[in-house]
Design an enzyme around this catalytic site. Structure first.
Site, short mmCIF file in Angstrom:
data_model
loop_
_atom_site.label_atom_id
_atom_site.label_comp_id
_atom_site.label_asym_id
_atom_site.label_seq_id
_atom_site.Cartn_x
_atom_site.Cartn_y
_atom_site.Cartn_z
N HIS A 55 -2.54 -4.10 2.25
CA HIS A 55 -1.86 -2.81 2.23
C HIS A 55 -0.51 -2.99 1.52
O HIS A 55 0.21 -3.96 1.81
CB HIS A 55 -1.66 -2.30 3.66
CG HIS A 55 -1.03 -0.95 3.70
ND1 HIS A 55 -1.74 0.20 3.45
CD2 HIS A 55 0.25 -0.57 3.91
CE1 HIS A 55 -0.93 1.24 3.52
NE2 HIS A 55 0.29 0.80 3.80
N ASP A 85 -4.50 0.74 9.40
CA ASP A 85 -3.59 -0.30 8.89
C ASP A 85 -2.86 -1.00 10.03
O ASP A 85 -1.70 -1.40 9.87
CB ASP A 85 -2.59 0.31 7.89
CG ASP A 85 -3.29 0.89 6.67
OD1 ASP A 85 -4.32 0.33 6.24
OD2 ASP A 85 -2.81 1.92 6.13
N GLU A 145 0.88 -8.95 -3.99
CA GLU A 145 -0.41 -8.75 -3.32
C GLU A 145 -1.40 -9.83 -3.74
O GLU A 145 -2.13 -10.39 -2.92
CB GLU A 145 -0.99 -7.38 -3.68
CG GLU A 145 -0.27 -6.21 -3.07
CD GLU A 145 -0.99 -4.88 -3.34
OE1 GLU A 145 -2.23 -4.84 -3.24
OE2 GLU A 145 -0.30 -3.90 -3.66
C1 GRF Z 1 -3.64 -2.10 -3.79
O1 GRF Z 1 -2.31 -1.65 -3.93
C2 GRF Z 1 -3.97 -2.36 -2.34
O2 GRF Z 1 -2.89 -2.85 -1.62
C3 GRF Z 1 -4.35 -1.00 -1.85
O3 GRF Z 1 -5.06 -0.41 -2.92
C4 GRF Z 1 -4.63 -1.00 -4.15
C5 GRF Z 1 -5.87 -1.53 -4.80
O4 GRF Z 1 -5.60 -2.06 -6.07
N1 GRF Z 1 -5.10 -1.10 -0.62
P1 GRF Z 1 -6.70 -2.95 -6.79
O5 GRF Z 1 -7.97 -2.09 -6.86
O6 GRF Z 1 -6.91 -4.19 -5.98
O7 GRF Z 1 -6.14 -3.24 -8.14
#
Ligand code: GRF
Length: 207
Positions: A116, A152, A181
Site C-alpha cells: 500500500h 489495509d 515500493e
Molecule cells: C502501487 O502503488 C501499489 O502500492 C498499489 O497499487 C499500485 C500498483 O502499481 N496497491 P503497480 O501495478 O504495481 O505498478
C-alpha cells in the site's frame, strides 16, 4: 507444498494493471534477492492489464479471471482454484484493485501480502498519495502487510519512508514512493519466505 526443484515456495501474484511491483518481485527473485521464492503464476482480473505481458516476457505463466459474468464468490473461487491448482503457497497482491472477501482471506491467512502506498495506518484505501499530499504530512512511504479482513489493516511486515516536498503533486509523491515500493516488497517477501519471523498480536517480529 514446496517446489520439488529446490524447496522454493511457490508465489502467486495478483494484479489489475501496470504491474511494476510484480515485475520488481519477479526480477528480485530472478536475481537471487528473494531466496526460497519462485513466482509460479501472475493472475489478473483484467485481460488488458499491462503487467500480463511483462510477466510473459519473463517466462512466467499468466492467467486472467475476469469479474464479468461471475458473482464475487464465483470469481474468488476460480482464483483460489487457479492458485491452489499450481501449488501456490504465498499470494502477493500487487495493485490488485478488488477487495477480497473474508472467504479468500481465510483461505490464505498468514500467506497473503499486500503493498500500500502510504505509511499505514495513515491513509488506507484509494488514492493514498493524494490523501497524504492534501493532509499536509511531511513524510509518507509504503507498507507491505499481511492481509486480514480489515481494509489495509493487517500486521505490518515492512515500511519505507520518503519525504513529501512542498512542490509535490500526488503524482510526484507516487513516483517517489513507487521506487521504495519495489525495494520494500522484495525485502518483505524475502523475510516471509525465510520463515524467520513471528507474529505477536499485530507485530511481525524478526527472529
Ligand atoms: C502501487 O502503488 C501499489 O502500492 C498499489 O497499487 C499500485 C500498483 O502499481 N496497491 P503497480 O501495478 O504495481 O505498478
Amino acid at each position: 507444498m514446496s517446489d520439488e526443484a529446490g524447496g522454493a515456495r511457490r508465489v502467486g501474484i495478483l494484479i489489475s494493471g501496470r504491474g511494476s511491483n510484480m515485475t520488481a518481485l519477479a526480477d528480485a527473485v530472478a536475481e537471487g534477492r528473494v531466496p526460497g521464492a519462485r513466482i509460479r503464476i501472475v493472475l489478473s482480473d483484467r485481460p488488458r492489464a499491462a503487467g500480463l505481458e511483462a510477466a510473459r516476457e519473463r517466462g512466467i505463466e499468466t492467467a486472467v479471471v475476469e469479474r464479468r459474468g461471475r458473482t464475487r464468490e464465483e470469481h474468488e473461487r476460480e482464483i483460489i482454484e487457479a492458485l491452489q491448482g499450481r501449488g501456490v503457497e504465498l499470494v502477493c497482491l500487487a495493485g490488485y484493485m478488488r477487495l477480497l472477501s473474508p472467504c479468500f482471506v481465510g483461505e490464505f491467512r498468514g500467506r497473503l501480502l499486500n503493498i500500500h502506498p502510504s505509511l499505514l495506518p495513515a491513509f488506507p484505501g484509494l488514492d493514498a498519495q493524494r490523501q497524504a499530499v492534501e493532509h499536509g504530512v511531511r513524510v509518507s512511504g509504503c507498507t507491505v502487510h499481511f492481509v486480514d479482513e480489515t481494509l489495509d489493516g493487517g500486521p505490518i511486515v515492512t515500511q519505507r519512508a520518503v519525504p513529501v516536498l512542498d512542490t509535490d503533486t500526488p503524482d510526484d509523491l507516487a513516483a517517489r514512493i513507487l521506487v521504495e515500493e519495489h525495494k520494500a516488497y522484495a525485502e518483505a517477501l524475502a523475510l516471509v519466505c525465510s520463515g524467520a519471523y513471528e507474529i505477536h498480536g499485530r507485530r511481525v517480529l524478526k527472529r
